[in-house]
Motif scaffolding. Structure first.
Motif, PDB file in Angstrom:
ATOM      1  N   ILE A  84       0.840  -1.207   0.000  1.00 55.37           N
ATOM      2  CA  ILE A  84       0.000   0.000   0.000  1.00 55.37           C
ATOM      3  C   ILE A  84       0.869   1.249   0.000  1.00 55.37           C
ATOM      4  O   ILE A  84       0.600   2.235  -0.709  1.00 55.37           O
ATOM      5  CB  ILE A  84      -0.945  -0.023   1.223  1.00 55.37           C
ATOM      6  CG1 ILE A  84      -2.004  -1.124   1.053  1.00 55.37           C
ATOM      7  CG2 ILE A  84      -1.611   1.335   1.415  1.00 55.37           C
ATOM      8  CD1 ILE A  84      -2.856  -1.360   2.294  1.00 55.37           C
ATOM      9  N   GLY A  85       1.959   1.219   0.801  1.00 50.01           N
ATOM     10  CA  GLY A  85       2.862   2.370   0.827  1.00 50.01           C
ATOM     11  C   GLY A  85       3.474   2.632  -0.544  1.00 50.01           C
ATOM     12  O   GLY A  85       3.591   3.782  -0.986  1.00 50.01           O
ATOM     13  N   ARG A  86       3.877   1.538  -1.236  1.00 48.01           N
ATOM     14  CA  ARG A  86       4.448   1.696  -2.591  1.00 48.01           C
ATOM     15  C   ARG A  86       3.426   2.259  -3.570  1.00 48.01           C
ATOM     16  O   ARG A  86       3.723   3.138  -4.381  1.00 48.01           O
ATOM     17  CB  ARG A  86       4.958   0.347  -3.087  1.00 48.01           C
ATOM     18  CG  ARG A  86       5.693   0.408  -4.416  1.00 48.01           C
ATOM     19  CD  ARG A  86       6.107  -0.975  -4.872  1.00 48.01           C
ATOM     20  NE  ARG A  86       4.935  -1.800  -5.152  1.00 48.01           N
ATOM     21  CZ  ARG A  86       4.238  -1.700  -6.301  1.00 48.01           C
ATOM     22  NH1 ARG A  86       4.577  -0.804  -7.229  1.00 48.01           N
ATOM     23  NH2 ARG A  86       3.194  -2.473  -6.495  1.00 48.01           N
TER      24      ARG A  86
ATOM     25  N   GLU B 158       1.362   9.354  -5.781  1.00 51.37           N
ATOM     26  CA  GLU B 158       1.829  10.724  -5.582  1.00 51.37           C
ATOM     27  C   GLU B 158       2.765  11.156  -6.718  1.00 51.37           C
ATOM     28  O   GLU B 158       2.717  12.294  -7.185  1.00 51.37           O
ATOM     29  CB  GLU B 158       2.549  10.835  -4.230  1.00 51.37           C
ATOM     30  CG  GLU B 158       2.961  12.262  -3.873  1.00 51.37           C
ATOM     31  CD  GLU B 158       1.765  13.195  -3.779  1.00 51.37           C
ATOM     32  OE1 GLU B 158       1.949  14.403  -4.052  1.00 51.37           O
ATOM     33  OE2 GLU B 158       0.660  12.731  -3.443  1.00 51.37           O
ATOM     34  N   ASP B 159       3.604  10.201  -7.181  1.00 57.40           N
ATOM     35  CA  ASP B 159       4.484  10.510  -8.329  1.00 57.40           C
ATOM     36  C   ASP B 159       3.660  10.842  -9.564  1.00 57.40           C
ATOM     37  O   ASP B 159       3.960  11.781 -10.304  1.00 57.40           O
ATOM     38  CB  ASP B 159       5.405   9.320  -8.622  1.00 57.40           C
ATOM     39  CG  ASP B 159       6.463   9.135  -7.537  1.00 57.40           C
ATOM     40  OD1 ASP B 159       6.703  10.097  -6.779  1.00 57.40           O
ATOM     41  OD2 ASP B 159       7.046   8.033  -7.473  1.00 57.40           O
ATOM     42  N   GLN B 160       2.608  10.054  -9.782  1.00 54.34           N
ATOM     43  CA  GLN B 160       1.762  10.301 -10.943  1.00 54.34           C
ATOM     44  C   GLN B 160       1.045  11.643 -10.825  1.00 54.34           C
ATOM     45  O   GLN B 160       0.883  12.376 -11.815  1.00 54.34           O
ATOM     46  CB  GLN B 160       0.738   9.173 -11.111  1.00 54.34           C
ATOM     47  CG  GLN B 160       1.351   7.829 -11.465  1.00 54.34           C
ATOM     48  CD  GLN B 160       2.126   7.881 -12.766  1.00 54.34           C
ATOM     49  OE1 GLN B 160       1.690   8.512 -13.729  1.00 54.34           O
ATOM     50  NE2 GLN B 160       3.280   7.219 -12.792  1.00 54.34           N
TER      51      GLN B 160
ATOM     52  N   LYS C 154       2.913  18.845 -13.228  1.00 57.97           N
ATOM     53  CA  LYS C 154       3.923  19.424 -14.126  1.00 57.97           C
ATOM     54  C   LYS C 154       3.412  19.490 -15.558  1.00 57.97           C
ATOM     55  O   LYS C 154       3.638  20.468 -16.272  1.00 57.97           O
ATOM     56  CB  LYS C 154       5.210  18.606 -14.058  1.00 57.97           C
ATOM     57  CG  LYS C 154       5.940  18.722 -12.736  1.00 57.97           C
ATOM     58  CD  LYS C 154       7.231  17.902 -12.750  1.00 57.97           C
ATOM     59  CE  LYS C 154       7.983  18.040 -11.430  1.00 57.97           C
ATOM     60  NZ  LYS C 154       9.228  17.230 -11.418  1.00 57.97           N
ATOM     61  N   THR C 155       2.702  18.412 -15.958  1.00 55.78           N
ATOM     62  CA  THR C 155       2.145  18.395 -17.320  1.00 55.78           C
ATOM     63  C   THR C 155       1.114  19.502 -17.494  1.00 55.78           C
ATOM     64  O   THR C 155       1.066  20.170 -18.536  1.00 55.78           O
ATOM     65  CB  THR C 155       1.515  17.036 -17.611  1.00 55.78           C
ATOM     66  OG1 THR C 155       2.493  16.007 -17.448  1.00 55.78           O
ATOM     67  CG2 THR C 155       0.977  16.992 -19.033  1.00 55.78           C
TER      68      THR C 155
END
Length: 220
Positions: free
Chosen positions: A28-30, A36-38, A44-45
């Protein structure tokens, strides 16, 4: 014995359950980190897309309203004419009058035969003495001044330096004045009473003098 086996079974199941929970927590943490990265990539996009949209709008606006053409954007032969027209417009001359003056100009001039020649002594800061040239073919008086030439020791002499800019002043009928400045040779035209007086000035072989030439043509 049976009780021991049952206890061992319960402990084994509990350990497996706890191990499963720990593994699920890691997973779940991963997944949360990936999410969050997405999201950061998405932010940014979005910023990049907004910047591209703004740039596109600016380019569309520039294409729809191109900047005005200045004299510096024109080819060299046309540039001085454009500057002259700008000066006349700034002085209050109506565009129709400018067009009326330009339109009748013919490709070839109709000029009187021969060229009248005069020699003129130019004043300098040292001499402060200038001659005056008068032409029979035209009611003009021309005077002039220049920069003193310097000797080998750098001292100013009474004669003008033909490599430096000079200034010629033309005085016409009724005291009307005109002038031209620059490095010799110089050319200048004056229109008066349906005639165009074309002047040319060149450095003379005689020190301190310029040679003046006048040709009279019909105008336009």
């Amino acid at each position: 014995m049976a009780f021991a086996l049952a206890a061992f079974y319960v402990l084994s199941v509990g350990a497996a359950y706890r191990a499963g929970l720990s593994q699920n927590a890691v997973e779940i943490g991963r997944l949360l980190a990936d999410l969050e990265d997405q999201r950061e990539v998405g932010r940014k996009t979005s910023v990049q897309l907004a910047a591209l949209e703004q740039k596109l709008e600016r380019e569309r606006a520039a294409a729809a309203s191109p900047p005005p053409v200045t004299a510096e954007d024109l080819p060299p032969p046309i540039r001085p004419l454009a500057l002259l027209v700008q000066r006349k417009l700034a002085a209050g001359v109506e565009p129709a009058r400018i067009a009326q003056a330009i339109d009748p100009l013919a490709r070839e001039r109709s000029c009187a035969p021969g060229t009248e020649t005069r020699r003129l002594l130019l004043a300098t800061p040292i001499s402060r003495d200038s001659g005056a040239a008068r032409f029979a073919a035209g009611p003009f008086e021309i005077t002039g001044k220049g920069v003193s030439v310097r000797d080998a020791q750098g001292r100013a002499e009474a004669w003008f330096d033909p490599a430096q800019p000079v200034e010629l002043a033309l005085r016409g009928p009724g005291g009307a004045a005109d002038s031209v400045a620059g490095v010799l040779p110089l050319e200048h035209g004056v229109v008066l009473d349906g005639k165009e007086y074309l002047f040319r000035a060149e450095a003379s072989r005689r020190r301190g003098f310029v040679e003046l030439y006048l040709q009279v043509c019909d105008y336009p």
